[in-house]
Design an enzyme around this catalytic site. Structure first.
Site, PDB file in Angstrom:
ATOM      1  N   ASN A  27      -2.426  -2.550  13.229  1.00 53.16           N
ATOM      2  CA  ASN A  27      -3.880  -2.366  13.147  1.00 53.16           C
ATOM      3  C   ASN A  27      -4.337  -1.092  13.856  1.00 53.16           C
ATOM      4  O   ASN A  27      -5.164  -0.339  13.328  1.00 53.16           O
ATOM      5  CB  ASN A  27      -4.611  -3.580  13.722  1.00 53.16           C
ATOM      6  CG  ASN A  27      -4.336  -4.850  12.932  1.00 53.16           C
ATOM      7  OD1 ASN A  27      -3.731  -4.772  11.854  1.00 53.16           O
ATOM      8  ND2 ASN A  27      -4.744  -5.986  13.437  1.00 53.16           N
ATOM      9  N   GLU A  45     -19.166  22.144 -15.466  1.00 57.35           N
ATOM     10  CA  GLU A  45     -19.400  20.779 -15.950  1.00 57.35           C
ATOM     11  C   GLU A  45     -18.516  19.768 -15.211  1.00 57.35           C
ATOM     12  O   GLU A  45     -18.950  18.668 -14.868  1.00 57.35           O
ATOM     13  CB  GLU A  45     -19.131  20.701 -17.455  1.00 57.35           C
ATOM     14  CG  GLU A  45     -20.140  21.491 -18.275  1.00 57.35           C
ATOM     15  CD  GLU A  45     -19.700  21.597 -19.727  1.00 57.35           C
ATOM     16  OE1 GLU A  45     -20.254  20.881 -20.556  1.00 57.35           O
ATOM     17  OE2 GLU A  45     -18.794  22.384 -20.034  1.00 57.35           O
ATOM     18  N   ASN A  75     -17.619  28.165 -22.979  1.00 53.80           N
ATOM     19  CA  ASN A  75     -18.151  26.959 -22.339  1.00 53.80           C
ATOM     20  C   ASN A  75     -17.953  26.967 -20.825  1.00 53.80           C
ATOM     21  O   ASN A  75     -16.895  27.358 -20.342  1.00 53.80           O
ATOM     22  CB  ASN A  75     -17.474  25.723 -22.933  1.00 53.80           C
ATOM     23  CG  ASN A  75     -17.823  25.533 -24.391  1.00 53.80           C
ATOM     24  OD1 ASN A  75     -18.921  25.894 -24.822  1.00 53.80           O
ATOM     25  ND2 ASN A  75     -16.888  24.997 -25.163  1.00 53.80           N
ATOM     26  N   LYS A 120     -18.303  30.640 -28.949  1.00 55.06           N
ATOM     27  CA  LYS A 120     -18.663  29.896 -27.738  1.00 55.06           C
ATOM     28  C   LYS A 120     -17.836  30.231 -26.514  1.00 55.06           C
ATOM     29  O   LYS A 120     -16.657  30.523 -26.589  1.00 55.06           O
ATOM     30  CB  LYS A 120     -18.549  28.389 -27.995  1.00 55.06           C
ATOM     31  CG  LYS A 120     -19.657  27.905 -28.888  1.00 55.06           C
ATOM     32  CD  LYS A 120     -19.745  26.414 -28.866  1.00 55.06           C
ATOM     33  CE  LYS A 120     -20.490  25.941 -27.634  1.00 55.06           C
ATOM     34  NZ  LYS A 120     -20.567  24.500 -27.581  1.00 55.06           N
ATOM     35  N   THR A 166     -40.383  25.369 -10.700  1.00 54.40           N
ATOM     36  CA  THR A 166     -40.593  23.989 -10.241  1.00 54.40           C
ATOM     37  C   THR A 166     -40.756  23.193 -11.537  1.00 54.40           C
ATOM     38  O   THR A 166     -41.289  23.712 -12.518  1.00 54.40           O
ATOM     39  CB  THR A 166     -41.855  23.846  -9.355  1.00 54.40           C
ATOM     40  OG1 THR A 166     -42.990  24.251 -10.123  1.00 54.40           O
ATOM     41  CG2 THR A 166     -41.782  24.703  -8.107  1.00 54.40           C
ATOM     42  N   HIS A 167     -40.255  21.975 -11.540  1.00 49.11           N
ATOM     43  CA  HIS A 167     -40.209  21.165 -12.776  1.00 49.11           C
ATOM     44  C   HIS A 167     -39.453  21.901 -13.892  1.00 49.11           C
ATOM     45  O   HIS A 167     -39.681  21.641 -15.065  1.00 49.11           O
ATOM     46  CB  HIS A 167     -41.617  20.815 -13.282  1.00 49.11           C
ATOM     47  CG  HIS A 167     -42.545  20.310 -12.215  1.00 49.11           C
ATOM     48  ND1 HIS A 167     -42.747  18.976 -11.974  1.00 49.11           N
ATOM     49  CD2 HIS A 167     -43.301  20.980 -11.307  1.00 49.11           C
ATOM     50  CE1 HIS A 167     -43.615  18.837 -10.968  1.00 49.11           C
ATOM     51  NE2 HIS A 167     -43.959  20.037 -10.545  1.00 49.11           N
ATOM     52  N   SER A 190       0.828  -1.211   0.000  1.00 47.70           N
ATOM     53  CA  SER A 190       0.000   0.000   0.000  1.00 47.70           C
ATOM     54  C   SER A 190       0.861   1.259   0.000  1.00 47.70           C
ATOM     55  O   SER A 190       0.332   2.365   0.004  1.00 47.70           O
ATOM     56  CB  SER A 190      -0.940  -0.002   1.208  1.00 47.70           C
ATOM     57  OG  SER A 190      -0.215  -0.172   2.408  1.00 47.70           O
ATOM     58  N   SER A 212     -14.166  27.505 -27.574  1.00 46.19           N
ATOM     59  CA  SER A 212     -14.213  26.310 -28.407  1.00 46.19           C
ATOM     60  C   SER A 212     -13.138  26.442 -29.474  1.00 46.19           C
ATOM     61  O   SER A 212     -12.888  27.532 -29.980  1.00 46.19           O
ATOM     62  CB  SER A 212     -15.588  26.196 -29.065  1.00 46.19           C
ATOM     63  OG  SER A 212     -15.492  25.433 -30.247  1.00 46.19           O
TER      64      SER A 212
HETATM   65  N1  ARG Z   1      -1.252  -1.339   5.209  1.00 46.93           N
HETATM   66  C1  ARG Z   1      -2.209  -1.823   6.139  1.00 46.93           C
HETATM   67  C2  ARG Z   1      -3.557  -1.086   5.947  1.00 46.93           C
HETATM   68  O1  ARG Z   1      -3.564  -0.097   5.294  1.00 46.93           O
HETATM   69  C3  ARG Z   1      -1.739  -1.590   7.533  1.00 46.93           C
HETATM   70  C4  ARG Z   1      -2.278  -2.529   8.525  1.00 46.93           C
HETATM   71  C5  ARG Z   1      -1.762  -3.878   8.295  1.00 46.93           C
HETATM   72  N2  ARG Z   1      -2.120  -4.766   9.335  1.00 46.93           N
HETATM   73  C6  ARG Z   1      -1.985  -6.089   9.213  1.00 46.93           C
HETATM   74  N3  ARG Z   1      -2.356  -6.806  10.207  1.00 46.93           N
HETATM   75  N4  ARG Z   1      -1.486  -6.643   8.144  1.00 46.93           N
HETATM   76  O2  ARG Z   1      -4.581  -1.493   6.404  1.00 46.93           O
END
Ligand code: ARG
Length: 466
Positions: A119, A299, A294, A292, A164-165, A32, A286
Site C-alpha cells: 500500500n 483536430e 486538412n 484540400k 466576441t460570439h 495490474s 484528402s
Molecule cells: N497493484 C496494487 C495497486 O495498484 C498494489 C497495491 C496492492 N495492495 C493490496 N493491499 N492488495 O493498487
C-alpha cells in the site's frame, strides 16, 4: 507476458490462509502488471532507498542490504534489456520484482518487505512517476510558451479582427491574441509547479495504514528519494490519490486550452477565413479532393481533450465512495493517468510544432479587421471625447452611422464627412483618424490592452519569466 502454471504466483506470497489458487477470472481482474510495469524504475529506486534505510537502522544486516541492492540492479538491467519475464500470476510490478529478487538472492529478498506494505509501496511508486511526468509537462509548456512569444513578437502590430460570439468585435493585434494563450499556458504551468510542491512528500513507511513498530527513519527515505519531507498521517498516505487527481485536473484544464486553440486553428485555416496557412508537416491531404489541406493535427488535439477529461471523471468516480484507507479500487488509478499523460504530451508537442511552423497571412487578417464595422466603438469614443456626447448617446449616433454604411454596402471609413455630419453635426474630419484599424489598435493603451506598445510590454514581462 508469461503466465505458465508452473511459475511462482502471488498466491504463494500472500496465500498462507487460502486453500486453492485464484481462478482464471480472479487472476485477470486482479492483475495490474499489464500496465503497472511502467513503474519498474520507481519501484526499484524505492526499494533501494528502503533497504538502505533498514540496514542503517539495524533492521536488516548490511550483508542482506548489499545482496538486495545488487539483485535489484540486476533486475533493472534485465527489464531495460527486455529479458525480464513479467508474470500475470504475480499480479503487479511489486511482486514481479520481489519474486525475481528471491530467485536471484534467496532468503535475503524476503527481508526487503520488512516495515512496508504494497500500500505504501504503490503510493510511493506512483507519486514518483507523477512527479516526473509533471516535471516533463512543465518543460513542454515552457517550450510552447516560447513558441507563442516568438510569434507574438513578430506580430505585435499585425492587425486582425477580435471576436466576441465569433462576431467581429474590435480590431486587435495577432500578437495580443498570441499573448492570451501565453497567459493560459502560463497558468497551466503554475498549476503544474504547485502540484509538484503539493505531492513532494514521501509515502514510504506508512506501511499498510497504521505505520510500523520497527524503528524506521522516514526522513531518511524521503531525502534519499528526493522528497521534501515524509507525509504526516499514515492512514491518509495510503488512501490519498489527490496527486493523481491533481495531475488529471491540470491536464484537463490544459487540454481545454489546447482544444480552444485547436478550434481557432481549424477556423483560421479555412479558405473563408484564410488567416493562417498550416505547414505541410502538420496537415494532411484528402484522398479524393486534391485541393484540400486538412488541419488533422489540430483536430486530433481537440479530440484528445475528450479522453483526458474522461480520465479525470473516471478517477474522481473511482475515489468518491471509498472508505479510508486503501481499497483495491485504487489500482484503477494508473491507466487513467498514463493515458492522459501520453495524450497531453502528444497534444502539447503537436501544438508547439504547429505554432512554430504556421504562416501568418497578414493581408487577410488586415482585410478582415477592416470589415464588419470593427471600429464602431472607436467612433462612439471619438464622439464622447471630441464632441462631448454622453456614451449612451454616442452609441446611438454610431448605430445610425453603421446602419447607413450597411445600407450603402461600405465600411465606416468609406462614409463621407457630409454623410456623417447629417447623422451628427459635431462630427469633423478628425474622426477619420480613429476609423482606421491601425488607429483603433494603437489607441488601446490601457494596461493589458491591444496597442502594439502594450503587447510589447506583455512580451517583455513573459520573456523575463520563461
Ligand atoms: N497493484 C496494487 C495497486 O495498484 C498494489 C497495491 C496492492 N495492495 C493490496 N493491499 N492488495 O493498487
Amino acid at each position: 507476458m508469461a503466465d505458465d502454471t508452473d511459475q511462482k504466483s502471488s498466491n504463494q506470497m500472500w496465500g498462507g490462509r487460502f486453500a486453492s489458487g485464484p481462478s482464471a477470472i480472479m487472476e485477470e481482474i486482479n492483475a495490474s502488471i499489464g500496465f503497472d510495469k511502467k513503474l519498474y524504475a520507481q519501484d526499484i529506486r524505492g526499494s533501494m532507498a528502503h533497504a538502505t534505510m533498514l540496514a542503517s537502522k539495524g533492521i536488516i544486516s548490511p550483508d542482506d542490504k548489499d545482496k538486495i541492492i545488487e539483485g535489484l540492479n540486476t533486475i533493472l538491467s534485465e527489464i531495460e534489456a527486455g529479458t525480464f519475464e513479467f508474470s500475470r500470476k504475480l499480479e503487479d510490478i511489486h511482486m514481479n520484482i520481489e519474486a525475481r529478487l528471491a530467485t536471484l538472492i534467496g532468503t535475503a529478498a524476503g527481508r526487503l518487505h520488512t516495515a512496508r506494505s504494497r500500500n505504501d509501496q504503490v503510493a510511493l511508486d506512483f507519486r514518483l512517476w507523477v512527479k516526473e511526468e509533471l516535471q516533463k509537462t512543465e518543460g513542454m509548456l515552457t517550450a510552447l510558451i516560447a513558441a507563442f512569444l516568438d510569434r507574438a513578437e513578430e506580430n505585435a502590430d499585425t492587425v486582425m479582427p477580435g471576436f466576441t460570439h465569433l462576431q467581429t468585435a474590435q480590431p486587435v493585434t495577432f500578437g495580443h491574441h498570441c499573448m492570451a494563450y501565453v497567459e493560459m499556458f502560463g497558468r497551466d504551468r503554475a498549476r503544474v509547479r504547485h502540484a509538484i510542491e503539493h505531492l513532494d512528500e514521501s509515502p514510504i513507511g506508512a506501511a499498510a495504514l497504521a505505520g510500523t513498530g520497527y524503528p524506521i527513519d522516514r526522513h531518511m527515505t524521503a531525502k534519499a528519494l528526493g522528497f521534501r519531507e515524509p507525509t504526516r498521517n499514515s492512514i491518509d498516505t495510503v488512501s490519498d490519490r489527490d496527486f493523481a487527481l491533481e495531475f488529471l485536473s491540470i491536464a484537463s484544464i490544459c487540454a481545454t486550452h489546447l482544444s480552444r486553440l485547436a478550434e481557432e486553428i481549424v477556423i483560421w485555416s479555412t479558405p473563408q477565413f484564410g488567416f493562417i496557412r498550416l505547414s505541410d508537416a502538420f496537415s494532411t491531404g484528402s484522398s479524393i479532393m486534391p485541393q484540400k489541406k486538412n488541419p488533422d493535427a489540430a483536430e486530433l488535439v481537440r479530440a484528445k481533450t475528450g479522453r483526458i477529461n474522461g480520465s479525470l471523471v473516471a478517477l474522481l468516480t473511482v475515489m468518491k465512495g471509498l472508505p479510508l484507507a486503501y481499497s483495491k479500487d485504487m489500482q484503477e488509478d494508473k491507466e487513467q493517468v498514463f493515458d492522459a499523460a501520453e495524450s497531453l504530451e502528444l497534444a502539447i508537442a503537436a501544438m508547439t510544432g504547429m505554432i512554430r511552423d504556421l504562416e501568418v497571412r497578414k493581408d487577410r487578417m488586415r482585410a478582415a479587421a477592416g470589415s464588419g464595422y470593427s471600429t464602431a466603438t472607436d467612433l462612439a469614443d471619438w464622439l464622447v471625447r471630441e464632441a462631448g456626447l454622453p456614451f449612451r448617446d454616442a452609441h446611438h449616433v454610431t448605430g445610425n452611422a453603421v446602419a447607413l454604411a450597411e445600407k450603402k454596402g461600405c465600411d465606416l471609413a468609406d462614409l463621407s464627412l457630409e454623410e456623417l455630419q447629417v447623422i451628427h453635426p459635431d462630427i469633423t474630419k478628425g474622426v477619420f483618424d480613429v476609423l482606421s484599424v491601425e488607429a483603433s489598435v494603437a489607441s488601446r493603451t490601457s494596461f493589458g490592452g491591444t496597442a502594439p506598445s502594450e503587447v510589447k510590454k506583455q512580451i517583455a514581462w513573459w520573456r523575463g519569466r520563461n
